[in-house]
Write a protein that holds these residues in place. Structure first.
Motif, PDB file in Angstrom:
ATOM      1  N   GLU A  13       1.363   3.540 -13.494  1.00 49.59           N
ATOM      2  CA  GLU A  13       0.014   4.112 -13.426  1.00 49.59           C
ATOM      3  C   GLU A  13      -0.717   3.614 -12.178  1.00 49.59           C
ATOM      4  O   GLU A  13      -1.308   4.390 -11.421  1.00 49.59           O
ATOM      5  CB  GLU A  13      -0.760   3.733 -14.705  1.00 49.59           C
ATOM      6  CG  GLU A  13      -2.126   4.386 -14.837  1.00 49.59           C
ATOM      7  CD  GLU A  13      -3.235   3.659 -14.075  1.00 49.59           C
ATOM      8  OE1 GLU A  13      -4.145   4.352 -13.561  1.00 49.59           O
ATOM      9  OE2 GLU A  13      -3.188   2.410 -13.969  1.00 49.59           O
ATOM     10  N   VAL A  14      -0.616   2.295 -11.930  1.00 49.87           N
ATOM     11  CA  VAL A  14      -1.339   1.684 -10.810  1.00 49.87           C
ATOM     12  C   VAL A  14      -0.824   2.215  -9.469  1.00 49.87           C
ATOM     13  O   VAL A  14      -1.605   2.610  -8.599  1.00 49.87           O
ATOM     14  CB  VAL A  14      -1.218   0.136 -10.859  1.00 49.87           C
ATOM     15  CG1 VAL A  14      -1.717  -0.498  -9.563  1.00 49.87           C
ATOM     16  CG2 VAL A  14      -1.987  -0.418 -12.046  1.00 49.87           C
ATOM     17  N   GLU A  15       0.513   2.257  -9.303  1.00 52.29           N
ATOM     18  CA  GLU A  15       1.097   2.625  -8.008  1.00 52.29           C
ATOM     19  C   GLU A  15       0.765   4.072  -7.632  1.00 52.29           C
ATOM     20  O   GLU A  15       0.418   4.351  -6.485  1.00 52.29           O
ATOM     21  CB  GLU A  15       2.612   2.366  -8.024  1.00 52.29           C
ATOM     22  CG  GLU A  15       2.927   0.876  -8.027  1.00 52.29           C
ATOM     23  CD  GLU A  15       4.390   0.528  -8.258  1.00 52.29           C
ATOM     24  OE1 GLU A  15       5.223   1.462  -8.322  1.00 52.29           O
ATOM     25  OE2 GLU A  15       4.710  -0.670  -8.368  1.00 52.29           O
ATOM     26  N   THR A  16       0.834   4.974  -8.594  1.00 57.68           N
ATOM     27  CA  THR A  16       0.524   6.383  -8.306  1.00 57.68           C
ATOM     28  C   THR A  16      -0.940   6.519  -7.892  1.00 57.68           C
ATOM     29  O   THR A  16      -1.266   7.177  -6.892  1.00 57.68           O
ATOM     30  CB  THR A  16       0.796   7.250  -9.564  1.00 57.68           C
ATOM     31  OG1 THR A  16       2.123   6.990 -10.006  1.00 57.68           O
ATOM     32  CG2 THR A  16       0.632   8.725  -9.265  1.00 57.68           C
ATOM     33  N   ARG A  17      -1.834   5.884  -8.641  1.00 57.85           N
ATOM     34  CA  ARG A  17      -3.272   5.991  -8.378  1.00 57.85           C
ATOM     35  C   ARG A  17      -3.664   5.335  -7.054  1.00 57.85           C
ATOM     36  O   ARG A  17      -4.399   5.901  -6.243  1.00 57.85           O
ATOM     37  CB  ARG A  17      -4.046   5.363  -9.549  1.00 57.85           C
ATOM     38  CG  ARG A  17      -5.541   5.249  -9.331  1.00 57.85           C
ATOM     39  CD  ARG A  17      -6.276   4.891 -10.603  1.00 57.85           C
ATOM     40  NE  ARG A  17      -5.664   3.804 -11.347  1.00 57.85           N
ATOM     41  CZ  ARG A  17      -5.785   2.502 -11.030  1.00 57.85           C
ATOM     42  NH1 ARG A  17      -6.485   2.146  -9.963  1.00 57.85           N
ATOM     43  NH2 ARG A  17      -5.205   1.570 -11.764  1.00 57.85           N
ATOM     44  N   LYS A 134       6.830   6.481  -2.679  1.00 62.07           N
ATOM     45  CA  LYS A 134       6.937   5.686  -3.917  1.00 62.07           C
ATOM     46  C   LYS A 134       7.166   4.203  -3.615  1.00 62.07           C
ATOM     47  O   LYS A 134       6.828   3.335  -4.393  1.00 62.07           O
ATOM     48  CB  LYS A 134       8.082   6.216  -4.792  1.00 62.07           C
ATOM     49  CG  LYS A 134       7.723   7.463  -5.581  1.00 62.07           C
ATOM     50  CD  LYS A 134       8.804   7.785  -6.591  1.00 62.07           C
ATOM     51  CE  LYS A 134       8.446   8.964  -7.463  1.00 62.07           C
ATOM     52  NZ  LYS A 134       7.271   8.744  -8.305  1.00 62.07           N
ATOM     53  N   LEU A 135       7.772   3.933  -2.462  1.00 55.60           N
ATOM     54  CA  LEU A 135       8.006   2.541  -2.045  1.00 55.60           C
ATOM     55  C   LEU A 135       6.734   1.884  -1.517  1.00 55.60           C
ATOM     56  O   LEU A 135       6.702   0.686  -1.285  1.00 55.60           O
ATOM     57  CB  LEU A 135       9.047   2.508  -0.924  1.00 55.60           C
ATOM     58  CG  LEU A 135      10.497   2.309  -1.305  1.00 55.60           C
ATOM     59  CD1 LEU A 135      11.363   2.512  -0.077  1.00 55.60           C
ATOM     60  CD2 LEU A 135      10.750   0.922  -1.881  1.00 55.60           C
ATOM     61  N   GLY A 136       5.698   2.708  -1.263  1.00 56.54           N
ATOM     62  CA  GLY A 136       4.453   2.161  -0.717  1.00 56.54           C
ATOM     63  C   GLY A 136       4.380   2.244   0.796  1.00 56.54           C
ATOM     64  O   GLY A 136       3.541   1.574   1.411  1.00 56.54           O
ATOM     65  N   ALA A 137       5.257   3.045   1.418  1.00 53.12           N
ATOM     66  CA  ALA A 137       5.302   3.113   2.885  1.00 53.12           C
ATOM     67  C   ALA A 137       3.960   3.582   3.452  1.00 53.12           C
ATOM     68  O   ALA A 137       3.495   4.671   3.128  1.00 53.12           O
ATOM     69  CB  ALA A 137       6.412   4.073   3.314  1.00 53.12           C
ATOM     70  N   SER A 138       3.354   2.736   4.301  1.00 50.50           N
ATOM     71  CA  SER A 138       2.019   3.058   4.837  1.00 50.50           C
ATOM     72  C   SER A 138       2.137   3.684   6.229  1.00 50.50           C
ATOM     73  O   SER A 138       1.548   3.223   7.200  1.00 50.50           O
ATOM     74  CB  SER A 138       1.135   1.811   4.860  1.00 50.50           C
ATOM     75  OG  SER A 138       1.678   0.807   5.692  1.00 50.50           O
ATOM     76  N   CYS A 139       2.958   4.757   6.307  1.00 50.76           N
ATOM     77  CA  CYS A 139       3.155   5.476   7.579  1.00 50.76           C
ATOM     78  C   CYS A 139       1.955   6.369   7.864  1.00 50.76           C
ATOM     79  O   CYS A 139       1.278   6.823   6.953  1.00 50.76           O
ATOM     80  CB  CYS A 139       4.369   6.394   7.488  1.00 50.76           C
ATOM     81  SG  CYS A 139       5.854   5.603   6.962  1.00 50.76           S
ATOM     82  N   ASP A 535      20.271   3.054  -7.650  1.00 48.65           N
ATOM     83  CA  ASP A 535      19.236   3.963  -7.183  1.00 48.65           C
ATOM     84  C   ASP A 535      17.902   3.219  -7.115  1.00 48.65           C
ATOM     85  O   ASP A 535      17.394   2.756  -8.145  1.00 48.65           O
ATOM     86  CB  ASP A 535      19.141   5.143  -8.163  1.00 48.65           C
ATOM     87  CG  ASP A 535      18.119   6.179  -7.724  1.00 48.65           C
ATOM     88  OD1 ASP A 535      17.437   5.945  -6.707  1.00 48.65           O
ATOM     89  OD2 ASP A 535      18.001   7.216  -8.398  1.00 48.65           O
ATOM     90  N   PRO A 536      17.326   3.094  -5.902  1.00 45.12           N
ATOM     91  CA  PRO A 536      16.057   2.373  -5.791  1.00 45.12           C
ATOM     92  C   PRO A 536      14.934   3.012  -6.616  1.00 45.12           C
ATOM     93  O   PRO A 536      14.063   2.324  -7.137  1.00 45.12           O
ATOM     94  CB  PRO A 536      15.730   2.423  -4.293  1.00 45.12           C
ATOM     95  CG  PRO A 536      16.644   3.412  -3.685  1.00 45.12           C
ATOM     96  CD  PRO A 536      17.812   3.559  -4.583  1.00 45.12           C
ATOM     97  N   LEU A 537      14.994   4.355  -6.769  1.00 46.49           N
ATOM     98  CA  LEU A 537      13.942   5.034  -7.537  1.00 46.49           C
ATOM     99  C   LEU A 537      14.007   4.646  -9.017  1.00 46.49           C
ATOM    100  O   LEU A 537      12.994   4.557  -9.699  1.00 46.49           O
ATOM    101  CB  LEU A 537      14.073   6.552  -7.379  1.00 46.49           C
ATOM    102  CG  LEU A 537      13.854   7.038  -5.936  1.00 46.49           C
ATOM    103  CD1 LEU A 537      14.278   8.479  -5.773  1.00 46.49           C
ATOM    104  CD2 LEU A 537      12.413   6.859  -5.508  1.00 46.49           C
ATOM    105  N   GLY A 544       8.820  -1.302 -11.122  1.00 48.91           N
ATOM    106  CA  GLY A 544       7.708  -1.151 -10.193  1.00 48.91           C
ATOM    107  C   GLY A 544       8.150  -1.346  -8.757  1.00 48.91           C
ATOM    108  O   GLY A 544       9.117  -2.069  -8.472  1.00 48.91           O
ATOM    109  N   SER A 545       7.446  -0.693  -7.847  1.00 50.38           N
ATOM    110  CA  SER A 545       7.791  -0.755  -6.418  1.00 50.38           C
ATOM    111  C   SER A 545       7.646  -2.167  -5.866  1.00 50.38           C
ATOM    112  O   SER A 545       8.472  -2.628  -5.077  1.00 50.38           O
ATOM    113  CB  SER A 545       6.882   0.209  -5.641  1.00 50.38           C
ATOM    114  OG  SER A 545       7.096   0.065  -4.267  1.00 50.38           O
ATOM    115  N   ASP A 546       6.593  -2.869  -6.274  1.00 51.24           N
ATOM    116  CA  ASP A 546       6.373  -4.229  -5.766  1.00 51.24           C
ATOM    117  C   ASP A 546       7.547  -5.145  -6.090  1.00 51.24           C
ATOM    118  O   ASP A 546       7.969  -5.947  -5.251  1.00 51.24           O
ATOM    119  CB  ASP A 546       5.089  -4.827  -6.373  1.00 51.24           C
ATOM    120  CG  ASP A 546       3.819  -4.233  -5.774  1.00 51.24           C
ATOM    121  OD1 ASP A 546       3.885  -3.714  -4.652  1.00 51.24           O
ATOM    122  OD2 ASP A 546       2.765  -4.296  -6.431  1.00 51.24           O
TER     123      ASP A 546
END
Length: 877
Positions: A13-17, A134-139, A535-537, A544-546
């Motif tokens: 929930e947190v990561e998507t938001r 989903k990994l949090g990539a801040s590109c 699978d990383p996903l 969680g991604s973190d």
């Protein structure tokens, strides 16, 4: 204003938001800001066909850590993303789809086929981008590029024409690596060599004058129909009289000369070598020196062509078998040896590659390699770890011309047009409509496309606007760091460096940060055939991604392969829960609404200890990240949060939070929040989601942790003496707790604690902590040992010896009885295992692993019995 955190941390929930919030507020987007220093990373573009795998996850996590760190340090931090058109891989995917419809690309024709590929790209090309998010990539997704977009296509055309005009691109017939399965040429870097078992066939070639025969040895009899000479060394006295004579080529009955060339090794086989200039690079070079005929006997699909005599249309391996049978029938096989040799295989399909003569386009590498060698030798471009610069330099110093044409339809079509009337080749920046030499309209374009790596080689500057004089190029180029695996140093890194040096006169990046491969928990490469891919996903979904990101960098050092343990993802999720629960506890005890440190004279020793330790942590972690020691940096942050803050500082402040004055409570709260804020900032590059969620809940100023400032050291918060004193007291409390835990003594059971030390005054100052946290109701600090200390329970630290009376900790008789019961059970189990190991039948029939397991169990029981004996002796004394 602080807010409450939910009881349970829900990463999904947190990561998507949070990611949606970052994107919506454009925190990833970078503008040119001349008041700031730029920091640029270009993402190695994943294949448009790609699905996120562990290698991508490692790559992306490392790049994101660096870009978030630099963004927080105040740089104009640009992480430029994109995807690669991936020539062979994409064409194969689309051809597979066509096959299901009973079609080939030839049924559609080039134009319609390319329409299908573009449609496929539109449908699936964004898949890997969404997975990276989903990994949090801040590109900076606003700047995302594709290697076949208009800008990149223009850059590719410019480079090709530019190099052609300088004579650095040419078309010529050379021996190239050919994959009959993918039906295309490959560059040297695309060939993987494997040791394979084979045979060395010794064949007799009769002398034409009937005086005997020469014996030649070969591993590839299927190409003998293309032999045009037999070579010997000019210094080989055995054959001195034969040079200039001829032999009859078996099966083909064609007369071929005996020549002398230094290439031949006298001690290999018989010292006679068959020359097949169309199918061997060394034979080709010998053929040029001796003007030998070049006869190609295999076609593009690995089948024998019209020059292969009776074997025409046979597959190369079926032909090999038949040639040997025919030669044996004619008595022309001298002997057959088992022979293991290095066989070139295609990096994509892993089928054997054929060296064949073919007209292809090449880049002349020697002149281009010079500048690319200089920038690494001078340190303008550094490899981390440095040892990879040797790998790079060795390849560059021995580089061969690069075959850049591919027999595909998907890719950058070569901008060359052939005139049917005068034979001239027109190479042009714009699409040609007529021959530039005779102006005839009767011209056709080269069918081939460029090697995918040709366009990837321009990635650092084509993505910033080159060949135009773009402002982005002026500000963000050269880039700062390239993060990539050691497996593509030749494919990609080397080519980007020479392309950057040639086209922009600057090296494309200052640092090449090399990481290893992600292997499974047994150290094996992840592969479909082994079925050991993770699978990383799936990991993100579960932990969680973190947690996944932390797993990718913890214990990982540049250039080295890492083993992936799912259990470590679980451990990192537990770490996330630990931070979450600690943060909830702090928030539940807060009455303050601002994050402001109290004055130094209001601080307690434990406050000074944590603040001083935090100061040291900030200095260390910043230095580690500046030196790309990501694994060391994150381990220090992890240890500080878990040990210093959660296990100790929160515990040390409880007395003030629960029983202190209002002023004492406020001071404790302020330090708790300040340290939590700074820890979250240090952890943010590694665990971006949970740190943002907690940071938004605690008192803070600013919109987001990702654009907050990176912590800096503060001399006013350096309390070296207090830090040392507190560390000394904590070491004593820890030693007492560990000793009591070994003896199963509950914390509620109090005892006298004697501390023997030459630092009596310092331990005296820590009395409050020791009384509260070391389960003691009577503390005695002295520089001499107490009477009867020999019979007491002892523990030692670097600064003191600690003693506790045994009778105050345990009921000695009850403990002796318990140990006796445990010893009897262990001895009984040991006797059973020793009986098994003494049984020859068991040893003969049980699997080796079972026997080893039993021996290990026996050894553990022996150690336990020894420990129980020592405990009994201690108690009896």
């Amino acid at each position: 204003m602080a807010k409450e955190l939910p009881k349970i941390y829900d990463p999904k929930e947190v990561e998507t938001r949070i990611y949606a919030m970052w994107e919506e507020k454009k925190y990833f987007h970078t503008e040119i800001d001349r008041s700031k220093k730029p920091f640029t990373i270009v993402m190695p573009p994943p294949n448009v066909t790609g699905q996120l795998h562990m290698g991508h996850a490692m790559d992306a996590a490392m790049q994101d850590i660096l870009i978030r760190f630099k963004r927080m340090q105040g740089y104009s931090a640009l992480w430029l993303p994109g995807v690669d058109h991936a020539g062979i891989a994409t064409q194969i995917k689309v051809e597979e789809e066509l096959r299901k419809e009973g079609l080939t690309r030839y049924d559609l024709g080039r134009e319609k086929f390319l329409e299908r590929v573009w449609a496929w790209k539109q449908k699936f090309g964004n898949r890997i981008v969404e997975q990276q998010k989903k990994l949090g990539a801040s590109c900076d997704w606003d700047r995302a590029r594709f290697t076949m977009d208009d800008g990149c296509s223009k850059a590719v055309r410019e480079v090709f024409v530019n190099l052609y005009e300088k004579g650095l691109i040419y078309k010529g017939s050379r021996i190239i690596n050919w994959c009959p399965h993918c039906v295309t040429a490959l560059s040297d870097a695309e060939v993987e060599y494997q040791d394979k078992p084979g045979h060395l066939w010794h064949m007799r070639y009769p002398l034409t004058d009937g005086s005997g025969y020469l014996v030649v040895a070969t591993t590839r009899p299927e190409t003998m129909m293309g032999d045009t000479a037999v070579a010997v060394n000019p210094n080989d006295t055995r054959y001195a009289g034969l040079v200039g004579k001829t032999v009859m080529l078996p099966i083909m009955n064609r007369e071929i000369p005996i020549i002398a060339d230094d290439y031949v090794e006298m001690d290999f086989g018989t010292g006679c070598v068959k020359m097949t200039p169309a199918h061997d690079p060394n034979d080709f070079e010998v053929g040029l020196r001796h003007n030998l005929e070049v006869i190609r006997v295999l076609d593009d699909n690995g089948k024998v062509n019209e020059f292969g005599g009776p074997y025409q249309a046979m597959d190369r391996y079926a032909c090999r078998k038949q040639v040997i049978e025919d030669l044996q029938e004619q008595g022309l096989i001298e002997k057959i040896e088992e022979y293991a040799h290095n066989v070139g295989t295609c990096y994509r399909c892993h089928k054997d590659v054929e060296p064949i003569i073919s007209a292809q386009w090449f880049v002349k590498m020697k002149p281009l390699a010079e500048a690319a060698i200089d920038v690494v030798n001078s340190g303008e471009t550094k490899f981390v770890p440095e040892r990879f610069s040797k790998t790079y330099l060795n390849w560059m110093e021995n580089v061969r011309d690069w075959c850049i044409s591919r027999q595909l339809w998907w890719g950058h079509q070569i901008p060359a047009w052939y005139c049917a009337d005068c034979g001239h080749v027109t190479v042009s920046r714009e699409d040609a409509t007529a021959c530039e030499a005779c102006h005839s309209k009767n011209i056709t374009r080269d069918e081939d496309v460029l090697d995918t790596w040709f366009s990837s080689a321009l990635w650092p500057f084509e993505t910033l606007g080159w060949p135009e004089k773009a402002e982005d190029l002026d500000y963000f180029y050269p880039t700062d760091v390239l993060v990539t695996g050691y497996d593509i140093i030749f494919f990609w890194v080397a080519r980007m460096i020479f392309s950057g040096c040639e086209q922009t006169k600057k090296t494309p990046f200052h640092t090449v940060l090399i990481h290893g491969l992600v292997r499974d928990d047994k150290g094996r490469k992840m592969s479909k055939s082994l079925g050991n891919g993770i699978d990383p996903l799936e990991m993100i979904d579960k932990f969680g991604s973190d947690a996944l990101r932390m797993n990718m960098v913890t214990g990982n050092s540049p250039g080295n392969d890492m083993r992936f343990y799912v259990e470590r993802c679980e451990a990192m999720r537990n770490f996330a829960n630990k931070i979450w629960n600690a943060s909830r506890y702090v928030l539940m005890n807060l009455t303050i609404e601002e994050n402001v440190l109290p004055a130094a004279d209001e601080l307690e020793t434990e406050d000074k200890w944590i603040l001083s330790a935090l100061n040291g942590l900030i200095a260390d972690v910043t230095d580690n990240l500046e030196h790309f020691e990501l694994g060391i940096a994150v381990q220090k942050v992890y240890d500080f949060i878990w040990d210093h803050y959660c296990d100790w500082y929160i515990e040390l402040t409880k007395a003030r939070l629960y029983d202190g004055t209002d002023a004492q409570k406020i001071v404790a709260q302020k330090v708790l929040v300040y340290v939590l804020d700074q820890m979250l900032r240090l952890l943010h590059p590694f665990m971006p989601f949970i740190t943002e969620e907690i940071w938004q809940a605690i008192p803070h100023s600013g919109q987001s942790i990702m654009i907050s400032s990176w912590p800096v050291t503060n001399d006013a918060l350096c309390f070296a003496e207090d830090e040392q004193e507190m560390q000394m007291v904590i070491a004593a409390i820890r030693a007492v707790r560990n000793r009591r835990a070994e003896m199963n003594v509950p914390p509620s059971k109090k005892s006298t604690l004697y501390i023997v030390t030459d630092k009596v005054e310092l331990f005296g100052k820590g009395e409050g902590y020791l009384m509260r946290l070391a389960s003691t109701d009577n503390l005695v600090v002295s520089d001499t040992a107490p009477a009867g200390y020999e019979g007491m329970v002892a523990a030692i630290t670097g600064d003191a010896k600690l003693y506790m009376p045994m009778e105050q900790l345990v009921d000695i008789d009850a403990e002796l009885a318990r140990i006796a019961r445990e010893m009897a059970k262990a001895e009984k189990n040991l006797a059973g295992i020793e009986g098994k190991l003494g049984n020859q039948g068991f040893l003969a029939h049980a699997p080796e692993s079972v026997v080893a397991g039993e021996k290990e169990k026996a050894e553990k029981l022996r150690k336990l019995i020894e420990q129980l004996r020592e405990s009994t002796e201690r108690l009896q004394k």
